[in-house]
Scaffold this active site. Structure first.
Site, short mmCIF file in Angstrom:
data_model
loop_
_atom_site.label_atom_id
_atom_site.label_comp_id
_atom_site.label_asym_id
_atom_site.label_seq_id
_atom_site.Cartn_x
_atom_site.Cartn_y
_atom_site.Cartn_z
N HIS A 24 -37.57 -31.59 29.76
CA HIS A 24 -37.93 -33.37 29.13
C HIS A 24 -37.01 -33.38 27.33
O HIS A 24 -37.62 -32.93 26.34
CB HIS A 24 -38.83 -33.20 29.29
N HIS A 26 -34.89 -36.45 25.99
CA HIS A 26 -33.89 -37.33 26.01
C HIS A 26 -32.51 -37.18 24.96
O HIS A 26 -32.36 -37.36 23.62
CB HIS A 26 -33.93 -38.97 25.94
N HIS A 204 -40.61 -39.94 34.83
CA HIS A 204 -42.16 -40.56 33.57
C HIS A 204 -43.27 -41.10 34.35
O HIS A 204 -43.01 -41.91 34.86
CB HIS A 204 -42.10 -41.36 32.66
N GLU A 207 -48.11 -41.32 30.91
CA GLU A 207 -48.34 -41.61 29.85
C GLU A 207 -48.51 -42.21 29.12
O GLU A 207 -50.14 -42.06 28.45
CB GLU A 207 -46.44 -41.36 29.22
N ASP A 285 -38.76 -34.16 24.11
CA ASP A 285 -38.84 -35.54 24.39
C ASP A 285 -38.25 -36.25 23.42
O ASP A 285 -36.79 -36.03 23.89
CB ASP A 285 -40.16 -35.97 24.33
N ASP A 286 -38.39 -36.68 22.18
CA ASP A 286 -37.50 -37.13 21.08
C ASP A 286 -37.68 -36.84 20.31
O ASP A 286 -37.95 -36.75 19.24
CB ASP A 286 -36.96 -38.29 20.74
#
Length: 344
Positions: A24, A26, A204, A207, A285-286
């Site tokens: 996961h 991005h 997603h 969340e 994630d980011d």
């Protein structure tokens, strides 16, 4: 210390070299402020920040939408194949340093094509970096194209059309961006079409959105993995279903903290997920925006939740077991984890 470690330092060293996969990530969310400034200058793009420090100061989010606003703004410095190569190569170098052996990365083509960047430019830069990482690091990869859920299903269909010439390099499709108010059901038809093309399906869900979104992702999109899934814990029947089906959850602890999905890392539900038999994994994630790459995420929850060696090994094993590698590829990595754990 929990079973298997004599000190926090020993646990940190164990995490640092533990073979792991990241499922996961991005790629646009790995854009570090330094590279943002470099690309803005290269492409003569004006950005509303005077310094790297100004960018970092802007990373004070109270929710997902606050983050997305700056995320899309930062994306605007990416224009050429070289830009996408540099972005991806920088992430892969960081991942390699964290003993990541396999990555499955998301990219958001609509965030680029809508501002005039050709789909082929995006994918050429990303895949060239992935190919180089295989050569340089032995790192394998899968590429997942995400639809932006705040846009329409018709726009997602158009993006899938643009992807058709590149399906030899695209392994799956996902669903990201603003979750609340944009349920998976909104994209049922385009995901059905993607499945018919042989693409893997992720989304997603859970969340910021409710457990109902997780149900929709399972029943309507027919996902192979759930990205995030934290709020599944509010629904006991859903917990039982996810456990029974062996559904992988790609959990992102520091993201959850930064976006106020959890108020404190000590309250993170990761250990609860493991104890409930859920196949949770740890991901970044980011990472540029949320303060840590994959090892930092492992370390944060290991410290906060006092995870045992068995817990940490389980998380790493889950990352490969839940990947889209073939059975032989998964088995190789699982054996490497077991050998590493036995020797540590």
């Amino acid at each position: 210390m929990p079973d298997g470690f004599t000190s926090a330092e020993e646990r940190a060293a164990f995490i640092a070299a533990l073979p792991k996969a990241e499922l996961h990530l991005h790629i646009e969310g790995s854009l570090e402020p330094e590279l943002m400034f470099e690309l803005a200058q290269r492409n003569k793009v004006a950005i509303p920040f005077a310094s790297v420090e100004d960018v970092r100061a802007a990373y004070a989010f109270s929710n997902l939408q606050d983050f997305l606003d700056i995320y899309y703004q930062g994306m605007g410095v990416l224009h050429s194949e070289r830009d996408f190569y540099d972005l991806t190569a920088a992430y892969l170098t960081r991942a390699h340093a964290d003993a990541v052996r396999h990555v499955e990365i998301f990219f958001d083509p609509q965030g680029h094509t809508d501002r005039g960047v050709a789909f082929g430019t995006v994918i050429a830069g990303i895949t060239r970096a992935l190919d180089d990482a295989r050569t340089s690091y032995g790192m394998t990869s899968k590429l997942i194209m995400c639809f932006l859920r705040h846009l329409s299903e018709a726009e997602a269909e158009k993006t899938l059309d643009e992807a058709l010439p590149f399906l030899d390099r695209i392994d799956g499709v996902g669903l990201d961006s603003s979750e609340v108010g944009h349920p998976p059901a909104k994209f049922e038809r385009v995901f059905g079409r993607a499945r018919s093309l042989g693409l893997k399906i992720v989304a997603h869900a859970g969340e910021e959105g409710p457990p109902a979104y997780v149900h929709e992702a399972l029943d309507l999109l027919k996902v192979h993995r759930i990205d995030h899934g934290n709020r599944s814990l509010e629904d006991p029947a859903l917990i039982a279903r996810l456990a029974a089906e062996g559904m992988t959850l790609t959990v992102c602890p520091l993201s959850n903290l930064k976006l106020c999905v959890v108020n404190d890392i000590t309250a993170h539900p990761l250990k609860t997920m493991l104890d409930a038999g859920l196949k949770a994994t740890i991901n970044s994630d980011d990472p540029s925006y949320f303060g840590g790459y994959v090892n930092a995420n492992y370390q944060a929850v290991a410290d906060a939740l006092d995870l045992s060696k068995d817990d940490i090994v389980t998380l790493a094993r889950n990352s490969f077991a839940g990947s889209f590698l073939n059975e032989t590829g998964r088995a190789k990595h699982l054996a490497a984890i077991d050998a590493y754990a036995a020797a540590a």
